[in-house]
Motif scaffolding. Structure first.
Motif, PDB file in Angstrom:
ATOM      1  N   LEU A 191      19.224  -4.664 -28.054  1.00  0.00           N
ATOM      2  CA  LEU A 191      20.013  -4.563 -26.814  1.00  0.00           C
ATOM      3  C   LEU A 191      19.173  -4.942 -25.590  1.00  0.00           C
ATOM      4  N   VAL A 192      17.939  -4.455 -25.543  1.00  0.00           N
ATOM      5  CA  VAL A 192      17.062  -4.747 -24.400  1.00  0.00           C
ATOM      6  C   VAL A 192      16.562  -6.197 -24.462  1.00  0.00           C
ATOM      7  N   VAL A 193      16.361  -6.700 -25.675  1.00  0.00           N
ATOM      8  CA  VAL A 193      15.971  -8.113 -25.808  1.00  0.00           C
ATOM      9  C   VAL A 193      17.084  -9.009 -25.252  1.00  0.00           C
ATOM     10  N   ASP A 249       3.891 -17.557 -18.967  1.00  0.00           N
ATOM     11  CA  ASP A 249       4.393 -18.607 -19.863  1.00  0.00           C
ATOM     12  C   ASP A 249       5.429 -18.081 -20.851  1.00  0.00           C
ATOM     13  N   TYR A 250       5.297 -16.821 -21.234  1.00  0.00           N
ATOM     14  CA  TYR A 250       6.241 -16.137 -22.134  1.00  0.00           C
ATOM     15  C   TYR A 250       6.359 -14.691 -21.634  1.00  0.00           C
ATOM     16  N   HIS A 251       7.463 -14.028 -21.992  1.00  0.00           N
ATOM     17  CA  HIS A 251       7.499 -12.571 -21.884  1.00  0.00           C
ATOM     18  C   HIS A 251       7.246 -12.006 -23.271  1.00  0.00           C
ATOM     19  N   HIS A 252       6.320 -11.048 -23.372  1.00  0.00           N
ATOM     20  CA  HIS A 252       5.998 -10.413 -24.652  1.00  0.00           C
ATOM     21  C   HIS A 252       6.733  -9.079 -24.722  1.00  0.00           C
ATOM     22  N   LEU A 253       7.588  -8.907 -25.749  1.00  0.00           N
ATOM     23  CA  LEU A 253       8.414  -7.708 -25.885  1.00  0.00           C
ATOM     24  C   LEU A 253       7.995  -6.955 -27.146  1.00  0.00           C
ATOM     25  N   ASP A 254       7.500  -5.741 -26.979  1.00  0.00           N
ATOM     26  CA  ASP A 254       6.981  -4.941 -28.086  1.00  0.00           C
ATOM     27  C   ASP A 254       8.053  -4.015 -28.642  1.00  0.00           C
ATOM     28  N   VAL A 255       8.396  -4.237 -29.903  1.00  0.00           N
ATOM     29  CA  VAL A 255       9.424  -3.435 -30.572  1.00  0.00           C
ATOM     30  C   VAL A 255       8.737  -2.482 -31.557  1.00  0.00           C
ATOM     31  N   MET A 256       8.903  -1.176 -31.351  1.00  0.00           N
ATOM     32  CA  MET A 256       8.255  -0.167 -32.206  1.00  0.00           C
ATOM     33  C   MET A 256       9.305   0.804 -32.716  1.00  0.00           C
ATOM     34  N   ASP A 257       9.172   1.188 -33.992  1.00  0.00           N
ATOM     35  CA  ASP A 257      10.230   1.963 -34.645  1.00  0.00           C
ATOM     36  C   ASP A 257       9.872   3.422 -34.923  1.00  0.00           C
ATOM     37  N   GLY A 258       8.681   3.869 -34.477  1.00  0.00           N
ATOM     38  CA  GLY A 258       8.297   5.252 -34.750  1.00  0.00           C
ATOM     39  C   GLY A 258       7.961   5.504 -36.210  1.00  0.00           C
ATOM     40  N   HIS A 259       7.795   4.419 -36.998  1.00  0.00           N
ATOM     41  CA  HIS A 259       7.556   4.537 -38.436  1.00  0.00           C
ATOM     42  C   HIS A 259       6.369   3.661 -38.834  1.00  0.00           C
ATOM     43  N   PHE A 260       6.449   2.389 -38.515  1.00  0.00           N
ATOM     44  CA  PHE A 260       5.290   1.511 -38.741  1.00  0.00           C
ATOM     45  C   PHE A 260       4.167   1.889 -37.784  1.00  0.00           C
ATOM     46  N   ALA A 285      15.727 -13.596 -17.985  1.00  0.00           N
ATOM     47  CA  ALA A 285      14.521 -14.434 -18.038  1.00  0.00           C
ATOM     48  C   ALA A 285      14.839 -15.917 -18.062  1.00  0.00           C
ATOM     49  N   SER A 286      13.887 -16.715 -17.535  1.00  0.00           N
ATOM     50  CA  SER A 286      14.047 -18.167 -17.680  1.00  0.00           C
ATOM     51  C   SER A 286      12.845 -18.804 -18.377  1.00  0.00           C
ATOM     52  N   ILE A 287      12.023 -17.996 -19.027  1.00  0.00           N
ATOM     53  CA  ILE A 287      10.949 -18.515 -19.883  1.00  0.00           C
ATOM     54  C   ILE A 287      11.142 -17.908 -21.279  1.00  0.00           C
ATOM     55  N   PRO A 288      10.458 -18.462 -22.315  1.00  0.00           N
ATOM     56  CA  PRO A 288      10.694 -17.971 -23.679  1.00  0.00           C
ATOM     57  C   PRO A 288      10.315 -16.503 -23.886  1.00  0.00           C
ATOM     58  N   LEU A 289      11.057 -15.855 -24.784  1.00  0.00           N
ATOM     59  CA  LEU A 289      10.792 -14.462 -25.162  1.00  0.00           C
ATOM     60  C   LEU A 289      10.016 -14.432 -26.476  1.00  0.00           C
ATOM     61  N   ASP A 290       8.884 -13.740 -26.420  1.00  0.00           N
ATOM     62  CA  ASP A 290       7.975 -13.607 -27.552  1.00  0.00           C
ATOM     63  C   ASP A 290       8.091 -12.151 -28.029  1.00  0.00           C
ATOM     64  N   VAL A 291       8.794 -11.959 -29.145  1.00  0.00           N
ATOM     65  CA  VAL A 291       9.101 -10.599 -29.597  1.00  0.00           C
ATOM     66  C   VAL A 291       8.162 -10.181 -30.722  1.00  0.00           C
ATOM     67  N   HIS A 292       7.462  -9.077 -30.513  1.00  0.00           N
ATOM     68  CA  HIS A 292       6.447  -8.563 -31.436  1.00  0.00           C
ATOM     69  C   HIS A 292       7.001  -7.322 -32.131  1.00  0.00           C
ATOM     70  N   PRO A 316      16.098 -10.819 -38.174  1.00  0.00           N
ATOM     71  CA  PRO A 316      17.143 -11.764 -37.755  1.00  0.00           C
ATOM     72  C   PRO A 316      17.949 -11.275 -36.554  1.00  0.00           C
ATOM     73  N   GLN A 317      18.107  -9.956 -36.437  1.00  0.00           N
ATOM     74  CA  GLN A 317      18.868  -9.414 -35.289  1.00  0.00           C
ATOM     75  C   GLN A 317      18.166  -9.722 -33.964  1.00  0.00           C
ATOM     76  N   PHE A 318      16.845  -9.746 -33.991  1.00  0.00           N
ATOM     77  CA  PHE A 318      16.103 -10.047 -32.759  1.00  0.00           C
ATOM     78  C   PHE A 318      16.177 -11.533 -32.428  1.00  0.00           C
ATOM     79  N   ALA A 319      16.208 -12.366 -33.450  1.00  0.00           N
ATOM     80  CA  ALA A 319      16.402 -13.799 -33.200  1.00  0.00           C
ATOM     81  C   ALA A 319      17.777 -14.022 -32.574  1.00  0.00           C
TER      82      ALA A 319
END
Ligand code: DX5
Ligand code: ZN
Length: 215
Positions: A49-51, A29-40, A58-65, A76-79
C-alpha cells in the motif's frame, strides 16, 4: 556509476510525499523502500500500500528491499505496486530461482541481497539472471547501525565475481552505515548505488549531504 538511493526508513512518514520530492530535488537517483515483516528481521515497516502511494508521489525509480521470510508469495505484489527493482534476501528462501522468475514476470528488475555472513559465491548458480546485487553492510533490520568494514572487500570480490561470469553490467548496491566517511571507498571498490537512510534523511541540508556522498 555513482548513484544514490535515500532510504525512506529515516524519512518523516507524516509527510512522505514531500520527503520524496525533497530528495529528488537534492539529486536522488532512486528511492529505497525497506519492507520488513517482523519475522525475517525483528522489525516491521511497510507493505505494498505504501509502495503504491510512493509510486504516485515519486518521479524516479523505486528500489524495494524485501526483508521478509516469504518473498515467493509477496515479491510479485511489490512489483505490481510499482517497484522498479524488487530485491529479496538470498537467506530467506530455498526457492531463490523461482522468486527471481516471479519478479521478472511481474515486470520488475531482479535483485538479490546478501547479509554480512553470506558469501558472494552463494550467487554462482543465479548470477546470470540478476540485474542487481545488494550487499548489506550492517545486519538487516534497523537504520543507524555502524558500517561493517569487511563489506568493502566483499564488494571488490563481488565485482570480480561478476566480471568473471558475465559481460552484462550487474548493479552493485550497498546498504547500511553509508556516510561521507566511506562513500568514496565504496564507489572505488565497485559499488554503483549507495543506499543511505540516517545520514541523508537526518541531514539538515539534503542536497549538501547527497553531494558529499557523490563527491
Ligand atoms: C536496514 C535497511 C537500510 C537502512 C539503512 O536494514 O535495509 O536500508 O535504512 O539505514 P542507515 O543508512 O541509517 O544505515
Ligand atoms: Zn535497505
Amino acid at each position: 556509476m555513482k548513484k544514490v538511493a535515500p532510504s525512506i526508513l529515516s524519512a518523516d512518514f507524516t509527510r512522505l510525499g514531500a520527503e520524496l520530492s525533497a530528495m529528488e530535488a537534492a539529486g536522488a537517483d532512486y528511492h529505497h523502500l525497506d519492507v520488513m515483516d517482523g519475522h525475517f528481521v525483528p522489525n516491521m515497516t511497510i507493505g505494498p500500500l505504501v509502495v503504491e502511494a510512493a509510486r504516485r508521489a515519486a518521479s524516479i525509480p523505486l528500489d524495494v528491499h524485501l526483508m521478509i521470510s516469504d518473498p515467493l508469495t509477496y515479491a510479485p505484489q511489490f512489483a505490481k505496486a510499482g517497484a522498479d527493482i524488487v530485491t529479496f534476501h538470498f537467506e530467506a528462501t530455498p526457492h531463490v530461482h523461482s522468486v527471481m522468475m516471479k519478479i521478472a514476470q511481474a515486470g520488475a528488475k531482479v535483485g538479490i541481497s546478501l547479509t554480512p555472513s553470506t558469501p558472494v559465491e552463494a550467487l554462482s548458480e543465479v548470477i546470470g539472471g540478476l540485474d542487481l546485487v545488494l550487499i548489506m553492510s550492517v545486519n538487516p533490520g534497523f537504520g543507524g547501525q555502524a558500517f561493517i568494514p569487511e563489506s568493502l572487500d566483499k564488494i571488490a570480490r563481488l565485482r570480480r565475481f561478476i566480471q568473471a561470469r558475465t559481460d552484462r553490467h550487474i548493479l552493485i548496491e550497498v546498504d547500511g552505515g553509508v556516510s561521507d566517511k566511506n562513500a568514496a571507498q565504496l564507489y572505488e571498490a565497485g559499488a554503483d548505488i549507495l543506499v543511505s537512510g540516517s545520514f541523508l534523511y537526518g541531514a539538515p541540508d539534503y542536497q549538501a549531504a547527497l553531494d558529499s556522498l557523490k563527491r
